[in-house]
Scaffold this motif. Structure first.
Motif, PDB file in Angstrom:
ATOM      1  N   ILE A  87       1.077  -1.428  -0.010  1.00 55.29           N
ATOM      2  CA  ILE A  87      -0.056   0.321  -0.490  1.00 55.29           C
ATOM      3  C   ILE A  87       0.832   1.126   0.240  1.00 55.29           C
ATOM      4  CG2 ILE A  87      -1.795   1.125   1.060  1.00 55.29           C
ATOM      5  CD1 ILE A  87      -2.741  -1.076   2.101  1.00 55.29           C
ATOM      6  N   SER A  88       1.948   1.319   0.564  1.00 57.18           N
ATOM      7  CA  SER A  88       3.005   2.848   0.899  1.00 57.18           C
ATOM      8  C   SER A  88       4.205   2.637  -0.162  1.00 57.18           C
ATOM      9  CB  SER A  88       3.665   1.861   1.950  1.00 57.18           C
ATOM     10  OG  SER A  88       4.704   1.250   1.672  1.00 57.18           O
ATOM     11  N   GLY A  89       3.638   1.846  -1.839  1.00 58.74           N
ATOM     12  CA  GLY A  89       5.276   1.636  -2.387  1.00 58.74           C
ATOM     13  C   GLY A  89       5.961   1.359  -1.908  1.00 58.74           C
ATOM     14  N   GLN A  90       6.764   0.522  -0.855  1.00 58.06           N
ATOM     15  CA  GLN A  90       7.730   0.090  -0.575  1.00 58.06           C
ATOM     16  C   GLN A  90       7.673  -1.225  -0.421  1.00 58.06           C
ATOM     17  OE1 GLN A  90       7.538   1.958   3.394  1.00 58.06           O
ATOM     18  NE2 GLN A  90       8.730   3.940   2.325  1.00 58.06           N
ATOM     19  N   CYS A  91       7.166  -1.740  -2.026  1.00 56.60           N
ATOM     20  CA  CYS A  91       7.057  -3.559  -2.028  1.00 56.60           C
ATOM     21  C   CYS A  91       8.460  -4.384  -1.980  1.00 56.60           C
ATOM     22  CB  CYS A  91       6.200  -3.961  -2.827  1.00 56.60           C
ATOM     23  SG  CYS A  91       5.947  -5.771  -3.605  1.00 56.60           S
ATOM     24  N   PRO A  92       8.961  -5.106  -1.454  1.00 58.14           N
ATOM     25  CA  PRO A  92      10.317  -5.164  -1.902  1.00 58.14           C
ATOM     26  C   PRO A  92      10.580  -5.747  -3.567  1.00 58.14           C
ATOM     27  CG  PRO A  92       9.635  -6.742   0.291  1.00 58.14           C
ATOM     28  CD  PRO A  92       8.055  -5.682  -0.343  1.00 58.14           C
ATOM     29  N   ASP A  93      11.341  -5.465  -3.478  1.00 60.76           N
ATOM     30  CA  ASP A  93      12.261  -6.421  -5.013  1.00 60.76           C
ATOM     31  C   ASP A  93      11.231  -8.029  -5.209  1.00 60.76           C
ATOM     32  OD1 ASP A  93      13.727  -3.979  -6.308  1.00 60.76           O
ATOM     33  OD2 ASP A  93      14.412  -4.107  -4.318  1.00 60.76           O
ATOM     34  N   VAL A  94      12.052  -9.308  -4.388  1.00 59.05           N
ATOM     35  CA  VAL A  94      11.791  -9.941  -3.787  1.00 59.05           C
ATOM     36  C   VAL A  94      10.734 -10.808  -2.983  1.00 59.05           C
ATOM     37  CG1 VAL A  94      12.478 -12.448  -4.523  1.00 59.05           C
ATOM     38  CG2 VAL A  94      13.070 -10.779  -5.566  1.00 59.05           C
ATOM     39  N   PHE A  95      10.103 -11.540  -3.025  1.00 61.05           N
ATOM     40  CA  PHE A  95       9.247 -12.020  -1.404  1.00 61.05           C
ATOM     41  C   PHE A  95       8.816 -13.055  -1.799  1.00 61.05           C
ATOM     42  CE2 PHE A  95       6.415  -9.185  -4.075  1.00 61.05           C
ATOM     43  CZ  PHE A  95       6.049  -9.912  -4.033  1.00 61.05           C
ATOM     44  N   LEU A  96       8.939 -13.965  -0.284  1.00 56.01           N
ATOM     45  CA  LEU A  96       7.833 -14.648  -0.280  1.00 56.01           C
ATOM     46  C   LEU A  96       6.362 -14.853  -0.157  1.00 56.01           C
ATOM     47  CD1 LEU A  96       9.690 -16.331   2.837  1.00 56.01           C
ATOM     48  CD2 LEU A  96       9.314 -16.697   0.627  1.00 56.01           C
ATOM     49  N   VAL A  97       5.640 -14.902  -0.907  1.00 56.10           N
ATOM     50  CA  VAL A  97       4.423 -15.822  -1.929  1.00 56.10           C
ATOM     51  C   VAL A  97       3.620 -16.389  -0.380  1.00 56.10           C
ATOM     52  CG1 VAL A  97       2.341 -15.014  -2.921  1.00 56.10           C
ATOM     53  CG2 VAL A  97       4.830 -14.127  -3.569  1.00 56.10           C
ATOM     54  N   LEU A  98       2.890 -16.517   0.291  1.00 53.62           N
ATOM     55  CA  LEU A  98       2.362 -17.370   1.399  1.00 53.62           C
ATOM     56  C   LEU A  98       1.145 -17.327   0.243  1.00 53.62           C
ATOM     57  CD1 LEU A  98       1.323 -16.259   4.725  1.00 53.62           C
ATOM     58  CD2 LEU A  98       3.555 -17.545   3.559  1.00 53.62           C
ATOM     59  N   ASP A  99       0.700 -19.570  -0.263  1.00 55.35           N
ATOM     60  CA  ASP A  99      -0.270 -19.643  -1.190  1.00 55.35           C
ATOM     61  C   ASP A  99      -1.845 -19.410  -0.639  1.00 55.35           C
ATOM     62  OD1 ASP A  99      -0.531 -21.346   1.398  1.00 55.35           O
ATOM     63  OD2 ASP A  99      -0.501 -22.830   0.168  1.00 55.35           O
ATOM     64  N   THR A 100      -1.862 -18.421   0.304  1.00 57.14           N
ATOM     65  CA  THR A 100      -3.102 -18.244   0.725  1.00 57.14           C
ATOM     66  C   THR A 100      -2.847 -16.870   0.267  1.00 57.14           C
ATOM     67  OG1 THR A 100      -2.410 -17.842   2.340  1.00 57.14           O
ATOM     68  CG2 THR A 100      -4.145 -19.900   2.421  1.00 57.14           C
ATOM     69  N   ASP A 101      -2.499 -16.264   0.025  1.00 54.29           N
ATOM     70  CA  ASP A 101      -1.768 -14.512  -0.200  1.00 54.29           C
ATOM     71  C   ASP A 101      -1.675 -14.747  -1.454  1.00 54.29           C
ATOM     72  OD1 ASP A 101      -2.774 -13.372   1.771  1.00 54.29           O
ATOM     73  OD2 ASP A 101      -0.669 -13.903   2.524  1.00 54.29           O
ATOM     74  N   PHE A 102      -1.856 -15.402  -2.625  1.00 54.32           N
ATOM     75  CA  PHE A 102      -1.219 -15.587  -4.072  1.00 54.32           C
ATOM     76  C   PHE A 102      -1.884 -14.193  -4.849  1.00 54.32           C
ATOM     77  CE2 PHE A 102      -1.221 -17.307  -8.343  1.00 54.32           C
ATOM     78  CZ  PHE A 102       0.031 -16.512  -8.858  1.00 54.32           C
ATOM     79  N   TYR A 103      -3.625 -15.317  -4.668  1.00 54.70           N
ATOM     80  CA  TYR A 103      -4.254 -14.349  -5.493  1.00 54.70           C
ATOM     81  C   TYR A 103      -5.115 -12.914  -5.264  1.00 54.70           C
ATOM     82  CZ  TYR A 103      -5.518 -18.932  -7.252  1.00 54.70           C
ATOM     83  OH  TYR A 103      -5.708 -20.357  -7.952  1.00 54.70           O
ATOM     84  N   GLU A 104      -4.721 -12.723  -4.254  1.00 52.41           N
ATOM     85  CA  GLU A 104      -5.132 -11.639  -3.602  1.00 52.41           C
ATOM     86  C   GLU A 104      -3.826 -10.390  -3.843  1.00 52.41           C
ATOM     87  OE1 GLU A 104      -5.193  -9.175   0.526  1.00 52.41           O
ATOM     88  OE2 GLU A 104      -4.951 -11.166   0.315  1.00 52.41           O
ATOM     89  N   TYR A 105      -2.460 -11.305  -4.206  1.00 47.11           N
ATOM     90  CA  TYR A 105      -1.865 -10.274  -5.105  1.00 47.11           C
ATOM     91  C   TYR A 105      -1.304 -10.093  -6.142  1.00 47.11           C
ATOM     92  CZ  TYR A 105       0.920 -10.829  -0.387  1.00 47.11           C
ATOM     93  OH  TYR A 105       1.179 -11.094   0.758  1.00 47.11           O
ATOM     94  N   VAL A 106      -2.435 -10.886  -6.605  1.00 48.89           N
ATOM     95  CA  VAL A 106      -2.172 -11.040  -8.279  1.00 48.89           C
ATOM     96  C   VAL A 106      -3.101  -9.999  -8.342  1.00 48.89           C
ATOM     97  CG1 VAL A 106      -2.781 -12.028 -10.315  1.00 48.89           C
ATOM     98  CG2 VAL A 106      -1.309 -13.551  -8.842  1.00 48.89           C
ATOM     99  N   GLN A 107      -4.294 -10.106  -8.009  1.00 47.34           N
ATOM    100  CA  GLN A 107      -5.625  -8.586  -8.152  1.00 47.34           C
ATOM    101  C   GLN A 107      -4.939  -7.217  -7.712  1.00 47.34           C
ATOM    102  OE1 GLN A 107      -8.023 -10.254  -5.519  1.00 47.34           O
ATOM    103  NE2 GLN A 107      -9.261 -12.379  -7.678  1.00 47.34           N
ATOM    104  N   LEU A 108      -4.352  -6.840  -6.445  1.00 45.81           N
ATOM    105  CA  LEU A 108      -3.624  -6.035  -5.896  1.00 45.81           C
ATOM    106  C   LEU A 108      -2.634  -5.341  -7.247  1.00 45.81           C
ATOM    107  CD1 LEU A 108      -3.079  -6.456  -2.648  1.00 45.81           C
ATOM    108  CD2 LEU A 108      -4.685  -5.135  -4.018  1.00 45.81           C
ATOM    109  N   GLY A 109      -2.141  -6.270  -8.152  1.00 52.76           N
ATOM    110  CA  GLY A 109      -1.106  -5.607  -9.211  1.00 52.76           C
ATOM    111  C   GLY A 109       0.259  -5.990  -8.382  1.00 52.76           C
TER     112      GLY A 109
END
Length: 424
Positions: A87-109
């Motif tokens: 949200i703050s625009g400080q997303c790490p360059d590379v990061f772990l993705v929990l399988d429960t969060d995968f679709y949410e991250y995709v939809q958030l771009g």
């Protein structure tokens, strides 16, 4: 005056040139998003040591590039930490993705589409992964993450109890008929006080049953489809197993005391509770092992489990370097060996299992590479994401079917209508 002007201009040009040289040669810092501790709801003593060793190898291969991460983030806090940084625009360059969060991250771009990297990188071969693993991190045929670690489901088998009852151990190709038959033979009132005190299975739920029959619940239009013969078979199996116990429900204590033959168990639980020198000792009063989960036919089935992915920020300014860092964690064999030796999951990279050091490690755990491959060489269950409200409705409805006496076909039809009905 002219001389002073020339000196000033020359000084400014030197300063600009020096800044330009510094700017071009300045170190590149990649931000990494990770958490500490286990990923699979079991105790873990894992530290950042193997993460740091992967980073050191990457930095050695990429002079002038440094990888930084924020330490001390717990698994439970990680989703909120990531949400704040996205949200703050400080997303790490590379990061772990929990399988429960995968679709949410995709939809958030938040995740970058990796298709172009997969097709252009000549050093990357998709077939290096076990079948179905990469597909689980795709959305509409676009790859948004790579698998870092996998935790497949297996079946705990009380070897001592089956031997006591004169029942052969199941092999990797056992089916649901074998499973139910053994449960019926095992379940009994041993002390003859009119109460069942020895049980076939504990913890085998509707998701396990549907996976065993290879059921895909979601139709292409997104609706839940319970009008399938295998759905009915799966639920009927649960009803039949439940009826064996005559209301004497097995407990965790029964499992710990060796009174239960089977229990679904993840790989992470297996290596955590295995009587291995530096693991937690549990179930040590009897012999036990793990086999693949039973399936409808014994030969064509899906395995179920949980995945931990890594992805690249859609807004990284260091795209190529981030891709190489992603590969360093999720593709390079040396790194994936560390995942097996120091983590709590299986490497999704097929060749890792044949490494001599990994073979020796599996042997020390009492698990074979052939068992790992028997599980992972089948297709990973790639079930379309079910949101919590749908899961809760399925859970409540199926439990009611198991405990009640309503006609199963009618109950399934009513539950399907309830889940799929649209709010006005």
């Amino acid at each position: 005056m002219k001389s002073k002007k020339r000196i000033v201009i020359a000084g400014m040009l030197c300063a600009v040139l020096a800044f330009s040289v510094w700017y071009v040669q300045r170190p590149v810092v990649l931000k990494l998003g990770i958490f500490t501790g286990g990923s699979w709801n079991v105790p873990s003593t894992s530290t950042y040591e193997y993460i740091d060793s992967i980073i050191r190898r990457f930095e050695k291969d990429h002079p002038g590039v440094y990888v930084q991460y924020e330490s001390g983030i717990r698994h439970a806090d990680y989703p909120e930490w990531m949400a704040d940084h996205i949200i703050s625009g400080q997303c790490p360059d590379v990061f772990l993705v929990l399988d429960t969060d995968f679709y949410e991250y995709v939809q958030l771009g938040a995740l970058k589409n990796l298709n172009s990297f997969l097709s252009s990188d000549k050093e990357f071969n998709e077939s290096s992964y076990y079948p179905g693993i990469l597909e689980q991190a795709r959305y509409h045929f676009e790859q948004f993450a790579l698998p870092f670690e996998y935790n497949p489901g297996m079946m705990f088998v009380n070897e001592s109890l089956l031997e006591q009852e004169g029942i052969p151990l199941p092999d990797k190709n056992w089916n649901m008929d074998d499973f139910c038959s053994i449960c019926r033979q095992i379940t009994k009132d041993r002390d003859r006080n009119d109460t069942i005190d020895q049980f076939g299975v504990i913890g085998f739920d509707w998701e396990d049953a549907l996976n065993a029959y290879g059921v895909q619940l979601i139709d292409p239009d997104g609706s839940v489809n319970l009008n399938q013969p295998d759905v009915r078979k799966a639920i009927q199996t649960l009803i039949d197993l439940n009826a064996l116990y005559e209301k004497s429900v097995p407990s965790q204590a029964d499992l710990d005391e060796g009174k239960v033959a089977f229990a679904p168990m993840s790989y992470a639980e297996f290596i955590t509770y295995n009587p291995y020198p530096w693991r937690i000792k549990r179930y040590s009063d009897f012999d036990w092992l793990c086999v693949p989960m039973p399936s409808k036919t014994g030969y064509a089935y899906h395995y179920d489990g949980s995945a931990l992915y890594m992805g690249m920020s859609n807004h990284t300014r260091h795209t190529d370097l981030s891709w190489h860092l992603l590969k360093a964690f999720c593709y390079e064999e040396e790194s994936q060996k560390d995942v097996v030796l120091y983590g709590l999951g299986i490497s999704p990279v097929r060749t890792v299992a044949s490494d001599p050091e990994i073979i020796q490690y599996y042997d020390s755990l009492g698990i074979s590479v052939s068992l790992i491959n028997a599980i992972m060489d089948y297709s990973a269950q790639n079930e379309t994401y079910l949101d919590e409200s749908v899961k809760n409705k399925l859970d409540t409805g199926i439990r009611a079917m198991i405990d009640g006496d309503e006609d199963l076909d009618i109950a399934l039809m009513e539950l399907e209508q309830k889940i799929n009905e649209k709010n006005p």
